[in-house]
Structure formats: structure tokens, C-alpha cells
Design an enzyme around this catalytic site. Structure first.
Site, PDB file in Angstrom:
ATOM      1  N   ARG A   7     -15.138  -6.736 -13.201  1.00 57.14           N
ATOM      2  CA  ARG A   7     -15.982  -8.022 -12.918  1.00 57.14           C
ATOM      3  C   ARG A   7     -16.398  -8.117 -11.432  1.00 57.14           C
ATOM      4  NH1 ARG A   7     -15.119 -13.333 -11.792  1.00 57.14           N
ATOM      5  NH2 ARG A   7     -12.733 -12.979 -12.362  1.00 57.14           N
ATOM      6  N   ALA A  46      12.293 -14.038   6.000  1.00 56.72           N
ATOM      7  CA  ALA A  46      12.062 -14.803   6.993  1.00 56.72           C
ATOM      8  C   ALA A  46      11.318 -15.944   6.554  1.00 56.72           C
ATOM      9  CB  ALA A  46      11.319 -14.183   8.074  1.00 56.72           C
ATOM     10  N   CYS A  81       0.869  -1.304   0.042  1.00 49.14           N
ATOM     11  CA  CYS A  81       0.003  -0.089  -0.077  1.00 49.14           C
ATOM     12  C   CYS A  81       0.927   1.171   0.004  1.00 49.14           C
ATOM     13  CB  CYS A  81      -0.902  -0.051   1.124  1.00 49.14           C
ATOM     14  SG  CYS A  81      -2.094   1.476   1.279  1.00 49.14           S
ATOM     15  N   GLU A 120     -26.025  15.312  -2.197  1.00 46.47           N
ATOM     16  CA  GLU A 120     -27.534  15.687  -1.718  1.00 46.47           C
ATOM     17  C   GLU A 120     -28.278  14.652  -2.460  1.00 46.47           C
ATOM     18  OE1 GLU A 120     -29.156  19.333  -2.932  1.00 46.47           O
ATOM     19  OE2 GLU A 120     -27.372  19.980  -4.155  1.00 46.47           O
ATOM     20  N   LYS A 148      -0.046   5.354  -6.197  1.00 48.13           N
ATOM     21  CA  LYS A 148      -1.072   5.083  -7.110  1.00 48.13           C
ATOM     22  C   LYS A 148      -1.885   6.340  -7.157  1.00 48.13           C
ATOM     23  CE  LYS A 148      -4.905   4.209  -6.276  1.00 48.13           C
ATOM     24  NZ  LYS A 148      -5.496   2.671  -6.099  1.00 48.13           N
ATOM     25  N   GLU A 169      -7.212   1.383 -12.966  1.00 49.06           N
ATOM     26  CA  GLU A 169      -6.520   2.977 -12.623  1.00 49.06           C
ATOM     27  C   GLU A 169      -5.475   3.334 -13.420  1.00 49.06           C
ATOM     28  OE1 GLU A 169      -7.880   2.342  -8.162  1.00 49.06           O
ATOM     29  OE2 GLU A 169      -6.073   1.819  -8.363  1.00 49.06           O
ATOM     30  N   GLY A 193      -4.212  -9.710 -11.834  1.00 46.43           N
ATOM     31  CA  GLY A 193      -4.798 -10.494 -10.438  1.00 46.43           C
ATOM     32  C   GLY A 193      -3.293 -10.364  -9.546  1.00 46.43           C
ATOM     33  N   CYS A 209      -1.707   1.514  -3.237  1.00 47.95           N
ATOM     34  CA  CYS A 209      -2.548   2.634  -2.852  1.00 47.95           C
ATOM     35  C   CYS A 209      -2.139   4.011  -2.778  1.00 47.95           C
ATOM     36  CB  CYS A 209      -3.374   2.517  -1.569  1.00 47.95           C
ATOM     37  SG  CYS A 209      -3.520   0.913  -0.965  1.00 47.95           S
ATOM     38  N   HIS A 243     -27.074  21.670   0.150  1.00 45.66           N
ATOM     39  CA  HIS A 243     -26.701  22.070  -1.225  1.00 45.66           C
ATOM     40  C   HIS A 243     -25.849  23.141  -1.361  1.00 45.66           C
ATOM     41  CE1 HIS A 243     -28.717  22.848  -5.043  1.00 45.66           C
ATOM     42  NE2 HIS A 243     -28.815  24.071  -4.768  1.00 45.66           N
ATOM     43  N   TYR A 284      -9.089  -3.798 -10.908  1.00 41.25           N
ATOM     44  CA  TYR A 284      -8.796  -2.487 -10.296  1.00 41.25           C
ATOM     45  C   TYR A 284      -7.538  -1.725 -10.952  1.00 41.25           C
ATOM     46  CZ  TYR A 284     -11.547  -3.287  -5.894  1.00 41.25           C
ATOM     47  OH  TYR A 284     -12.363  -3.502  -4.833  1.00 41.25           O
ATOM     48  N   ALA A 309     -13.506   1.471  -3.371  1.00 38.96           N
ATOM     49  CA  ALA A 309     -13.394   2.615  -4.471  1.00 38.96           C
ATOM     50  C   ALA A 309     -12.344   2.139  -5.606  1.00 38.96           C
ATOM     51  CB  ALA A 309     -13.111   4.074  -3.868  1.00 38.96           C
TER      52      ALA A 309
HETATM   53  P1  NDP Z   1      -8.136  -8.073 -10.225  1.00 42.73           P
HETATM   54  O1  NDP Z   1      -8.609  -9.325  -9.396  1.00 42.73           O
HETATM   55  O2  NDP Z   1      -9.055  -6.851  -9.530  1.00 42.73           O
HETATM   56  O3  NDP Z   1      -8.447  -8.047 -11.665  1.00 42.73           O
HETATM   57  C1  NDP Z   1      -7.674  -9.031 -12.268  1.00 42.73           C
HETATM   58  C2  NDP Z   1      -8.043  -8.936 -13.856  1.00 42.73           C
HETATM   59  O4  NDP Z   1      -7.200  -9.664 -14.594  1.00 42.73           O
HETATM   60  C3  NDP Z   1      -9.410  -9.165 -14.175  1.00 42.73           C
HETATM   61  O5  NDP Z   1      -9.978  -8.469 -15.493  1.00 42.73           O
HETATM   62  C4  NDP Z   1      -9.433 -10.641 -14.808  1.00 42.73           C
HETATM   63  O6  NDP Z   1     -10.433 -10.932 -15.722  1.00 42.73           O
HETATM   64  C5  NDP Z   1      -8.013 -10.585 -15.578  1.00 42.73           C
HETATM   65  N1  NDP Z   1      -7.371 -11.856 -15.616  1.00 42.73           N
HETATM   66  C6  NDP Z   1      -7.071 -12.750 -14.527  1.00 42.73           C
HETATM   67  N2  NDP Z   1      -6.445 -13.894 -14.894  1.00 42.73           N
HETATM   68  C7  NDP Z   1      -6.416 -13.650 -16.207  1.00 42.73           C
HETATM   69  C8  NDP Z   1      -5.575 -14.442 -17.316  1.00 42.73           C
HETATM   70  N3  NDP Z   1      -5.221 -15.646 -17.113  1.00 42.73           N
HETATM   71  N4  NDP Z   1      -5.742 -13.886 -18.616  1.00 42.73           N
HETATM   72  C9  NDP Z   1      -6.415 -12.661 -18.641  1.00 42.73           C
HETATM   73  N5  NDP Z   1      -6.979 -12.193 -18.049  1.00 42.73           N
HETATM   74  C10 NDP Z   1      -6.990 -12.421 -16.658  1.00 42.73           C
HETATM   75  O7  NDP Z   1      -6.567  -7.904  -9.891  1.00 42.73           O
HETATM   76  P2  NDP Z   1      -5.748  -6.735  -9.978  1.00 42.73           P
HETATM   77  O8  NDP Z   1      -4.573  -6.984 -10.268  1.00 42.73           O
HETATM   78  O9  NDP Z   1      -6.418  -5.650 -10.663  1.00 42.73           O
HETATM   79  O10 NDP Z   1      -5.824  -5.888  -8.270  1.00 42.73           O
HETATM   80  C11 NDP Z   1      -5.495  -7.035  -7.422  1.00 42.73           C
HETATM   81  C12 NDP Z   1      -6.361  -6.718  -6.250  1.00 42.73           C
HETATM   82  O11 NDP Z   1      -5.631  -5.540  -5.560  1.00 42.73           O
HETATM   83  C13 NDP Z   1      -7.773  -6.153  -6.295  1.00 42.73           C
HETATM   84  O12 NDP Z   1      -8.447  -7.200  -6.438  1.00 42.73           O
HETATM   85  C14 NDP Z   1      -7.873  -5.280  -5.070  1.00 42.73           C
HETATM   86  O13 NDP Z   1      -8.372  -6.059  -4.022  1.00 42.73           O
HETATM   87  C15 NDP Z   1      -6.621  -4.849  -4.880  1.00 42.73           C
HETATM   88  N6  NDP Z   1      -6.568  -3.316  -5.456  1.00 42.73           N
HETATM   89  C16 NDP Z   1      -7.366  -2.467  -4.823  1.00 42.73           C
HETATM   90  C17 NDP Z   1      -7.279  -1.027  -5.285  1.00 42.73           C
HETATM   91  C18 NDP Z   1      -8.205  -0.067  -4.544  1.00 42.73           C
HETATM   92  O14 NDP Z   1      -8.743  -0.408  -3.668  1.00 42.73           O
HETATM   93  N7  NDP Z   1      -8.675   0.922  -5.226  1.00 42.73           N
HETATM   94  C19 NDP Z   1      -6.435  -0.761  -6.426  1.00 42.73           C
HETATM   95  C20 NDP Z   1      -5.622  -1.906  -6.864  1.00 42.73           C
HETATM   96  C21 NDP Z   1      -5.613  -3.189  -6.316  1.00 42.73           C
HETATM   97  P3  NDP Z   1     -11.809 -11.424 -15.374  1.00 42.73           P
HETATM   98  O15 NDP Z   1     -12.456 -10.425 -14.703  1.00 42.73           O
HETATM   99  O16 NDP Z   1     -12.129 -12.065 -16.828  1.00 42.73           O
HETATM  100  O17 NDP Z   1     -11.673 -12.364 -14.477  1.00 42.73           O
END
Ligand code: NDP
Length: 458
Positions: A206, A115, A43, A442, A51, A183, A263, A48, A437, A179, A342
């Protein structure tokens, strides 16, 4: 009673680990935290905080443009990437040092080493030193996964590298639609890059409410992002000028950088957890009970390494609850419902509670309230921007199940909406609150009749 070197050894000085260590030390525990990188975790160092700083940097582009509508004459703005990277670095260094100082002040020993577990009550550091601990907290977080598994994927970067690129990527491909993907698409298009997104779904994000997903898709497109939905790369090759990317539909693209944001995976590899009987999920996540205890009594885990709700404030709450449970004599479980979240695109998304689809699966009848309007700022700036708000209500009880906002200040509003949602507020409570307002918020208390009523599956 066996004697241990420490009451608690925390592995990983990220958001969850730091909070747990400080609170446990506050209860009088002898605590050490092992961290191989920088104190602060994802973070603070490469998530975070940097970013959001880059999001704010990108939003100045809009500010310069919008200012003209308010009577300002602004010269041609120029963006200096190395200056932003350097300023960001200074800020995260300050924060990281502050985190370290606070740990030290709390009496926590920081061990700057990797560790691993050497037993249910034993930790081994990279230099070979071994210590014993009554309790061990695994708080290693998660790391990016580079997908899809195609030739040349190793040429792609992850969100770890993008913050510090020595050269600004004028042409950027972003793979994924989560996410991180959206972003960075929003940030880099504002900073002047030509951004292409490639994702397997029809819309990004998704799991979010469909109305927000569709609106974000359109907004990214009107921001100049080339949205390649339902199509992924099949090959990435190095060229003299950058990277040549081939897609499933046979098309090609030349870019300077490809960001794989597909991911993250819990960082448990090489920690020695399985060897001592800690049960892991298939993706490596530590399986824990409601109080964050693993299948081994002396070992707990909090934050992204448990893959519950992967958000910083959740990790902090879990870390605190762990310390209360294990050292404060106050067994505490974290409630993972109604966690606001968010997405800091521009415009941003803020959401709390159930999406319409989730609510449909759980309730018999829903009242959906929504509104779309032009924020005041967009009137004079002439920016084609709207705010969209949606409230999902259980028709039988009038209880508010979810609030979903797309537009200016959505994140701030979602944070505040999380309070009435937790309290079980009804739509009539929202209506009874007096409007303030002129604000964007609001509209949340002035949505009269439902826009539509729909049947659920329950
Ligand atoms: P996410 O889980 O949000 O999204 C992963 C994306 O990668 C999805 O669009 C998914 O597609 C796609 N994907 C996964 N596997 C494959 C694959 N094999 N081939 C092609 N596409 C694939 O992960 P992020 O990396 O964006 O973020 C990780 C986590 O970090 C988030 O879940 C969140 O918890 C946290 N985060 C939070 C933020 C915030 O609070 N503002 C900002 C950044 C990160 P599909 O949808 O089709 O499965």
C-alpha cells in the site's frame, strides 16, 4: 553555565545514533552512546544488510536456472541454510565491530547498557549509574508489532527472529503485505520454502504506485507464492508438526513458521520520555521539529523513533543534520521529499517521487509515460520476466514528478533518478540525455510520446 558529564548522550547505536555521535564528536563534543544490544542497529544486525545478503542468496536459484540458456551445464544445486546463516553472522559481526571501532576512533564512549531518561539532562543506565548531558539524542529505532491480535499470535515470529532460525522453514506463512512481508516471501520461495502470504489489502505494498503493486502481486504468484489477499488469520495453534492456522474464510493451513510482518512501532516504551514532558504521538513516536528537536529543549530524536520516513539513509541524514545543528553551529533541516526507496523482492521495485495517484491529487494534468520490455538476459534464459518503467510528469511544466520501476536493477536506477528529480528535471531533460546501449536504464531516456494523459484533481 551548568557542568555536565557529557555534551551529548545518544541512546541507541543504530544508523542515526552512530552518525550523530561521530559527527558531534568531530565538532569537539564529549559524547557517549548507550546501546543494550549490538552496535549497528536494525539495519546492520537484523534489517537491510542481512536481508540483502539473503536476497542475493535467493537470486542464485535464478542464476543456476538461467545459466543453461547461456550454454552452461550446472549440476543440481543444493542450498544449505545453516551455511548461509553462519556466513551472514560473520559479516554482520565484522560490520558491527567496524561501527564500534569507528565510534571509539572518533572519541565516542560506548556504554553497553540499556538507558532511560531520568530528567531533561539526565540519563540512567540499567546498572543504576546516572550521568548528566547537555543534550540527549533519542535514537532507539522501532521494533516489530505482532498483529493481528488473535489467539496464538505469540507463536508467530518477527523479522528479528527469521534470520537465525535453527531449521529452515519448509512451509512459511507471512502475514502482512508491506516491505518486510514481500521481501521475505520472495527470499524464502527462492530458497525452496512453500510460502503463503496473508494480507488484508487486495495487493501488497500500500502506498506504492498501483502499476507496481499489481505487477509485484502477479510476480509473487508466478514465483509460487500462495497469495491470500483480503483475508487474515483468526487463530494460530501449535500442532505436533508445526502450526495450524485458521483464516477468516474458515480455511486452515499447516506451516512450520508464521512470520508476522505487520509494521513496526517506535521503541519509546519504558524510556521515561512522557514523565519529563517529551510529547509523543499515539503510536509512541517522538514529535520533533524540522531540526529533530523534541518538545523538551535539550532532547532531540532521529530515525525510526520519530516515524517520519523510516529508512536507514534518512536516519543517517537526520543524525548528521542534528549534529550540525546542535554542535556544528549549522542549523540544518532534512528534506524528506523525493526520498528514493526500493523493495528487494525479485524482481525488485525502485521508486522516487510521487505515485500517479499522489500526483493526481496535486496537479491538474499529468502525462504518463510507461514501457514494459523483456531484459536481454531473459531472452536467452527464456525466463518470463519483464521490466516495467513509468514516469509521471506534470503536463503543464513538463516537470518529472515520479519514476517507478519494477524489474532488474530497479533499485540502482531509482537511486540515480533521485538526482534529476531533486534538481527539478523536466521530461525533456531526460530525453536530451544520450542513451547508453544496451542497458535497461536507457529506456528511461527513450520513452517518446506519453502513453496516456490524465486529469488530476488540482
Ligand atoms: P509496512 O508498514 O511496510 O507494512 C505493514 C503491513 O502490515 C501492511 O501490509 C499493513 O496492511 C499490514 N498491517 C498492519 N497492521 C495490521 C493488522 N493489524 N492486521 C493485519 N495487517 C496489518 O511494515 P513492515 O513491517 O513491512 O516494514 C516496516 C518498515 O520498515 C517499512 O515501512 C519501511 O519503512 C522499513 N523497511 C524498509 C525496507 C526497504 O527499504 N527495502 C525493507 C524492510 C523494512 P495495510 O497495507 O492494509 O495497512
Amino acid at each position: 553555565m551548568p557542568q555536565f558529564d557529557y555534551d551529548l548522550v545518544v541512546i541507541g547505536a543504530g544508523s542515526g545514533g552512530v552518525r550523530a555521535a561521530r559527527v558531534a564528536a568531530g565538532y569537539g563534543a564529549k559524547v557517549a552512546v548507550a546501546e543494550e544490544f549490538r552496535v549497528g542497529g536494525t539495519c546492520v544486525i537484523r534489517g537491510c544488510v542481512p536481508k540483502k545478503l539473503y536476497v542475493l542468496a535467493g537470486r542464485f536459484r535464478d542464476d543456476f536456472e538461467d545459466a543453461a540458456g547461456f550454454g552452461w551445464r550446472v549440476g543440481k544445486p543444493q542450498f544449505d541454510w545453516p551455511a548461509l546463516v553462519a556466513a551472514k553472522e560473520q559479516e554482520i559481526t565484522r560490520l558491527s565491530e567496524l561501527y564500534a571501532q569507528n565510534l571509539t576512533k572518533a572519541g565516542v564512549e560506548i556504554i553497553p547498557a540499556r538507558a532511560a531518561l531520568a530528567g531533561p539532562n539526565a540519563v540512567r543506565f540499567a546498572d543504576g549509574r546516572r550521568v548528566s548531558a547537555r543534550v540527549i539524542l533519542v535514537a532507539m529505532g522501532a521494533a516489530p508489532v505482532l498483529s493481528p491480535q488473535i489467539p496464538g499470535i505469540e507463536l508467530a515470529i518477527s523479522s528479528n527472529e527469521i534470520f537465525d532460525l535453527p531449521v529452515f522453514p519448509r512451509r512459511l506463512l507471512i502475514v502482512g503485505g508491506g516491505y518486510i512481508a514481500v521481501e521475505f516471501a520472495s527470499i524464502f520461495t527462492r530458497l525452496g520454502a512453500r510460502v503463503h502470504m496473508s494480507m488484508r489489502a487486495e495487493h501488497p505494498l500500500r502506498g506504492f504506485d498501483e502499476d507496481l503493486r499489481r505487477r509485484l502481486h502477479t510476480a509473487l504468484e508466478s514465483d509460487g507464492v500462495d497469495m491470500r489477499t483480503g483475508v487474515l488469520p483468526t487463530r494460530i495453534e501449535k500442532t505436533a508438526n508445526g502450526l495450524d492456522v485458521t483464516f477468516q474464510d474458515g480455511s486452515h493451513l499447516e506451516v512450520d513458521q508464521a512470520l508476522a510482518s505487520t509494521g513496526r512501532r517506535p521503541s519509546t516504551q519504558g524510556l521515561g520520555l512522557e514523565a519529563i514532558g517529551v510529547a509523543l504521538r499515539e503510536n509512541g513516536a517522538v514529535i520533533v521539529d524540522a531540526r529533530s528537536r523534541s518538545s523538551v529543549e535539550s532532547i532531540y530524536a532521529v530515525g525510526d523513533v520519530t516515524d517520519r520516513v523510516n529508512l536507514t539513509p534518512v536516519a543517517i541524514r537526520e543524525g548528521h543534520a542534528f549534529a550540525d545543528t546542535a554542535f556544528g553551529g549549522k542549523p540544518t533541516a532534512v528534506d524528506h521529499d523525493n526520498v528514493p526507496t526500493a523493495v528487494f523482492t525479485t524482481p525488485e521495485l525502485g521508486t522516487v517521487g510521487l505515485t500517479e495517484d499522489e500526483a493526481k491529487a496535486k496537479f491538474a494534468r499529468l502525462d504518463i509515460y510507461d514501457t514494459s520490455f523483456r531484459p536481454l538476459r531473459a531472452t536467452l534464459s527464456k525466463r518470463a520476466e519483464t521490466v516495467f518503467m513509468k514516469i509521471v510528469v506534470d503536463a503543464a511544466s513538463d516537470r518529472v514528478l515520479g519514476v517507478h520501476i519494477f524489474g532488474e536493477a530497479a533499485a540502482e536506477m531509482a537511486q540515480l533518478a533521485a538526482i534529476p528529480l531533486r534538481m527539478g528535471a523536466r521530461k525533456s531533460d531526460f530525453d536530451a540525455a544520450m542513451a547508453l546501449h544496451p542497458t535497461i536504464a536507457e529506456e528511461l531516456v527513450t520513452m517518446g510520446a506519453p502513453t496516456r494523459r490524465c486529469e488530476g484533481a488540482a
